[in-house]
Design a protein around this motif. Structure first.
Motif, PDB file in Angstrom:
ATOM      1  N   HIS A 163      17.566  16.626   8.223  1.00 28.76           N
ATOM      2  CA  HIS A 163      18.896  16.992   7.753  1.00 28.76           C
ATOM      3  C   HIS A 163      19.868  16.093   8.493  1.00 28.76           C
ATOM      4  CE1 HIS A 163      19.599  19.225  11.406  1.00 28.76           C
ATOM      5  NE2 HIS A 163      18.432  19.783  11.232  1.00 28.76           N
ATOM      6  N   GLN A 164      21.095  16.070   8.024  1.00 25.46           N
ATOM      7  CA  GLN A 164      21.995  14.997   8.450  1.00 25.46           C
ATOM      8  C   GLN A 164      22.228  14.920   9.956  1.00 25.46           C
ATOM      9  OE1 GLN A 164      22.382  17.352   6.311  1.00 25.46           O
ATOM     10  NE2 GLN A 164      24.505  17.855   5.903  1.00 25.46           N
ATOM     11  N   SER A 223      26.493  21.333   1.294  1.00 24.44           N
ATOM     12  CA  SER A 223      25.492  21.184   0.239  1.00 24.44           C
ATOM     13  C   SER A 223      25.601  22.339  -0.736  1.00 24.44           C
ATOM     14  CB  SER A 223      24.100  21.156   0.844  1.00 24.44           C
ATOM     15  OG  SER A 223      23.963  19.983   1.579  1.00 24.44           O
ATOM     16  N   ILE A 224      25.575  21.984  -2.011  1.00 27.60           N
ATOM     17  CA  ILE A 224      25.629  23.032  -3.037  1.00 27.60           C
ATOM     18  C   ILE A 224      24.199  23.471  -3.320  1.00 27.60           C
ATOM     19  CG2 ILE A 224      26.387  23.543  -5.396  1.00 27.60           C
ATOM     20  CD1 ILE A 224      28.167  20.883  -4.927  1.00 27.60           C
ATOM     21  N   PRO A 225      23.928  24.771  -3.214  1.00 28.87           N
ATOM     22  CA  PRO A 225      22.552  25.226  -3.482  1.00 28.87           C
ATOM     23  C   PRO A 225      22.170  24.966  -4.934  1.00 28.87           C
ATOM     24  CG  PRO A 225      23.861  26.958  -2.471  1.00 28.87           C
ATOM     25  CD  PRO A 225      24.801  25.876  -2.827  1.00 28.87           C
ATOM     26  N   LEU A 226      20.905  24.655  -5.123  1.00 29.36           N
ATOM     27  CA  LEU A 226      20.418  24.428  -6.497  1.00 29.36           C
ATOM     28  C   LEU A 226      20.168  25.768  -7.176  1.00 29.36           C
ATOM     29  CD1 LEU A 226      17.773  21.567  -6.405  1.00 29.36           C
ATOM     30  CD2 LEU A 226      19.979  21.561  -7.529  1.00 29.36           C
ATOM     31  N   LEU A 229      14.831  24.810  -9.880  1.00 32.08           N
ATOM     32  CA  LEU A 229      14.095  23.603  -9.502  1.00 32.08           C
ATOM     33  C   LEU A 229      13.806  22.761 -10.747  1.00 32.08           C
ATOM     34  CD1 LEU A 229      11.647  25.182  -6.958  1.00 32.08           C
ATOM     35  CD2 LEU A 229      13.365  23.464  -6.447  1.00 32.08           C
TER      36      LEU A 229
ATOM     37  N   MET B  96      15.156  18.614  -2.937  1.00 30.35           N
ATOM     38  CA  MET B  96      15.642  19.603  -3.906  1.00 30.35           C
ATOM     39  C   MET B  96      15.118  21.004  -3.552  1.00 30.35           C
ATOM     40  SD  MET B  96      15.766  17.566  -7.450  1.00 30.35           S
ATOM     41  CE  MET B  96      17.142  18.504  -8.050  1.00 30.35           C
ATOM     42  N   GLY B  97      13.911  21.048  -3.052  1.00 22.69           N
ATOM     43  CA  GLY B  97      13.361  22.333  -2.607  1.00 22.69           C
ATOM     44  C   GLY B  97      14.202  22.921  -1.482  1.00 22.69           C
ATOM     45  N   GLN B  98      14.621  22.033  -0.572  1.00 22.61           N
ATOM     46  CA  GLN B  98      15.462  22.506   0.534  1.00 22.61           C
ATOM     47  C   GLN B  98      16.798  23.037   0.021  1.00 22.61           C
ATOM     48  OE1 GLN B  98      15.628  18.959   2.848  1.00 22.61           O
ATOM     49  NE2 GLN B  98      13.667  19.344   3.851  1.00 22.61           N
ATOM     50  N   LEU B  99      17.361  22.325  -0.961  1.00 22.31           N
ATOM     51  CA  LEU B  99      18.641  22.778  -1.522  1.00 22.31           C
ATOM     52  C   LEU B  99      18.477  24.107  -2.265  1.00 22.31           C
ATOM     53  CD1 LEU B  99      20.219  19.456  -2.884  1.00 22.31           C
ATOM     54  CD2 LEU B  99      20.939  20.775  -0.906  1.00 22.31           C
ATOM     55  N   ALA B 100      17.329  24.260  -2.919  1.00 27.23           N
ATOM     56  CA  ALA B 100      17.091  25.506  -3.664  1.00 27.23           C
ATOM     57  C   ALA B 100      16.970  26.699  -2.712  1.00 27.23           C
ATOM     58  CB  ALA B 100      15.835  25.374  -4.516  1.00 27.23           C
ATOM     59  N   LEU B 102      18.640  27.250  -0.201  1.00 28.10           N
ATOM     60  CA  LEU B 102      19.972  27.701   0.239  1.00 28.10           C
ATOM     61  C   LEU B 102      20.553  28.784  -0.655  1.00 28.10           C
ATOM     62  CD1 LEU B 102      21.647  24.271   1.094  1.00 28.10           C
ATOM     63  CD2 LEU B 102      20.723  25.947   2.676  1.00 28.10           C
ATOM     64  N   LYS B 103      19.989  28.931  -1.835  1.00 25.17           N
ATOM     65  CA  LYS B 103      20.489  29.924  -2.791  1.00 25.17           C
ATOM     66  C   LYS B 103      20.186  31.360  -2.323  1.00 25.17           C
ATOM     67  CE  LYS B 103      21.802  30.926  -7.113  1.00 25.17           C
ATOM     68  NZ  LYS B 103      23.218  31.113  -7.299  1.00 25.17           N
ATOM     69  N   LEU B 108      13.282  32.052  -6.211  1.00 31.44           N
ATOM     70  CA  LEU B 108      13.555  30.604  -6.115  1.00 31.44           C
ATOM     71  C   LEU B 108      13.042  30.052  -4.784  1.00 31.44           C
ATOM     72  CD1 LEU B 108      14.907  28.354  -7.765  1.00 31.44           C
ATOM     73  CD2 LEU B 108      17.010  28.807  -6.520  1.00 31.44           C
ATOM     74  N   ALA B 112      10.425  27.151  -4.283  1.00 28.76           N
ATOM     75  CA  ALA B 112      10.807  25.974  -3.481  1.00 28.76           C
ATOM     76  C   ALA B 112       9.774  25.720  -2.387  1.00 28.76           C
ATOM     77  CB  ALA B 112      12.191  26.191  -2.873  1.00 28.76           C
ATOM     78  N   PRO B 170      16.473  25.681   6.614  1.00 26.85           N
ATOM     79  CA  PRO B 170      16.844  24.315   6.949  1.00 26.85           C
ATOM     80  C   PRO B 170      18.356  24.197   7.115  1.00 26.85           C
ATOM     81  CG  PRO B 170      16.301  24.487   4.634  1.00 26.85           C
ATOM     82  CD  PRO B 170      16.056  25.815   5.237  1.00 26.85           C
ATOM     83  N   VAL B 172      21.553  22.462   6.374  1.00 30.51           N
ATOM     84  CA  VAL B 172      22.060  21.468   5.416  1.00 30.51           C
ATOM     85  C   VAL B 172      23.577  21.438   5.506  1.00 30.51           C
ATOM     86  CG1 VAL B 172      21.951  20.653   3.049  1.00 30.51           C
ATOM     87  CG2 VAL B 172      20.116  21.987   3.955  1.00 30.51           C
TER      88      VAL B 172
END
Lengths: 252, 172
Positions: A163-164, A223-226, A229, B96-100, B102-103, B108, B112, B170, B172
């Motif tokens: 991560h960043q 970060s915007i959550p997805l 998938l 993308m899994g990491q971003l998912a 976060l929801k 999900l 992920a 994670p 982010v």
């Protein structure tokens, strides 16, 4: 002469400004709990350099503050690598064990190489104490760079959770430690670098690291959550590669 | 002199790796649209055909030894290139899994985690497959059981999907 003096001052002050901003951002975003060692490192270097600005040079108190700060900074620098690794290790227990084993082996190899460096270089010059300090610093930097190489290779190969902030910390330390190590070696052993150039190269390397840290810490990353998938065929790809590896196993 | 060379090599590697990290950055993909734009479309059946031992045997029978070597190496190079592209896809999917995750949606998050586990497993298998491909490319008529060592790890990795998450989020 005036230009050189000005450049030295700029190289000294610029990272101080960046690190002050980084420390402030870390406090505001409550990152001090996540990266306490990196925060301590930032505050230590910042406060040491501010104190040095007001101390008369060259005096014994100046040297004492500088070298004690340097020793602590090197130790904290090593600590930062372990701290970052803790965040990078994936949450899968099995993979953690495998990666930790590889990491420990890499660390042992690096320590062995470092000890070889220390014991193969006896002091020959007039100032034994300074030589010993430089040698120890070189050895610590070497260890730091080795650990970074092992860590970046492992994490990049498996694409684990970069991560960043971790990425910025590791990249900054990677650049600074490698350039510092090169400068130390070019000066002490190869004599490619003059004293005048040396006093500029090291701060310049640190400036570069401070710029990298600032680039990763100062912008606000959100970060915007997805929502869902994406469709993908990774499972089939994994099966194809697995079949190939199995095919080797059966065949040979 | 040896220590100097060692130091130069280690420092150069660190600089190279740090540069590769900074150049790539972690933010390859953020949305579905990014994925659609950046993913590498490759048909898995092509790689299956390239790696098929029956195809290899057929080529060996049909071509002269010299022609076979040239042709076979070309196939290996193509396979490696394709695998590199799919490796990039796997990296994007991990992100993308990491971003998912976060929801904070249970279903999900489960999907992920499964995706991330598959991607890591795929990358590990690639790590084992690549040396095999290099050996095959170097010596088309000879093989070495590198993968035998890896299969044990693969079986262990198979358990990845079943392993409970420890609940780490994670950053982010």
């Amino acid at each position: 002469m005036i230009f050189s003096h000005l450049l030295t001052q700029i190289l000294w002050v610029v990272p101080l400004v960046f690190q002050l901003a980084i420390a402030a951002v870390m406090l505001r975003r409550r990152l001090t709990k996540i990266f306490p060692v990196f925060f301590s490192y930032t505050v230590l270097v910042l406060s040491r350099d501010i104190v040095l600005l007001f101390l008369p040079y060259p005096k014994s108190l100046y040297s004492l503050v500088y070298w004690c700060g340097e020793a602590l900074a090197v130790l904290l620098g090593l600590g930062v690598i372990f701290e970052t690794l803790r965040h990078l290790l994936p949450p899968y227990r099995f993979l953690r064990i495998v990666l930790k084993s590889v990491w420990i082996l890499g660390a042992l190899a690096a320590v062995t190489a470092m000890l070889m460096l220390v014991f193969s270089n006896g002091g020959t010059g007039e100032d034994r104490v300074l030589e010993a300090i430089i040698l120890l610093e070189r050895a610590a930097r070497f260890l730091q760079v080795c650990l970074l190489v092992v860590m970046i290779t492992l994490m990049s190969r498996l694409g684990l959770t970069w991560h960043q902030y971790s990425l910025g910390i590791v990249a900054g330390f990677g650049v600074y430690s490698a350039l510092d190590l090169l400068a130390l070696d070019f000066r002490a052993h190869l004599h490619f670098v003059s004293d005048n150039a040396f006093v500029l190269i090291r701060p310049a390397a640190y400036n570069l690291a401070a710029v990298i840290w600032a680039a990763y810490f100062l912008p606000s990353w959100s970060s915007i959550p997805l929502e869902r998938l994406p469709k993908n065929d990774l499972r089939e790809w994994n099966q194809a590669v697995t079949d190939y590896v199995d095919q080797w196993h059966r065949h040979y | 002199m040896a220590s100097t060379l060692l130091i130069l090599a280690v420092a150069a590697s660190a600089l190279g790796l740090a540069w590769s990290l900074l150049r790539k950055g972690p933010f390859d993909v953020r949305t579905d649209r990014d994925w659609e734009e950046k993913k590498n479309d490759i048909d898995v059946q092509i790689v299956r055909a390239l790696l098929d031992p029956n195809e290899e045997r057929y080529l060996r029978r049909s071509l002269s030894p010299r022609q076979f070597k040239i042709f076979y190496r070309r196939r290996i190079r193509l396979t490696l290139r394709m695998l590199r592209l799919v490796d990039e896809n796997a990296g994007m999917l991990i992100r993308m899994g990491q971003l998912a995750r976060l929801k904070h949606d249970a279903e999900l998050t489960r999907q992920a985690d499964e995706l991330i586990a598959t991607a890591i497993q795929f990358r590990w298998n690639l790590f084992l497959a690549r040396p095999c491909l290099y050996v095959q490319g170097l010596m088309p008529s000879w093989g070495l059981s590198l993968a035998a060592l890896g299969v044990r790890y693969r079986h262990l990795l198979d358990s990845l999907a079943c392993v409970q998450q420890c609940g780490c989020q994670p950053l982010v």
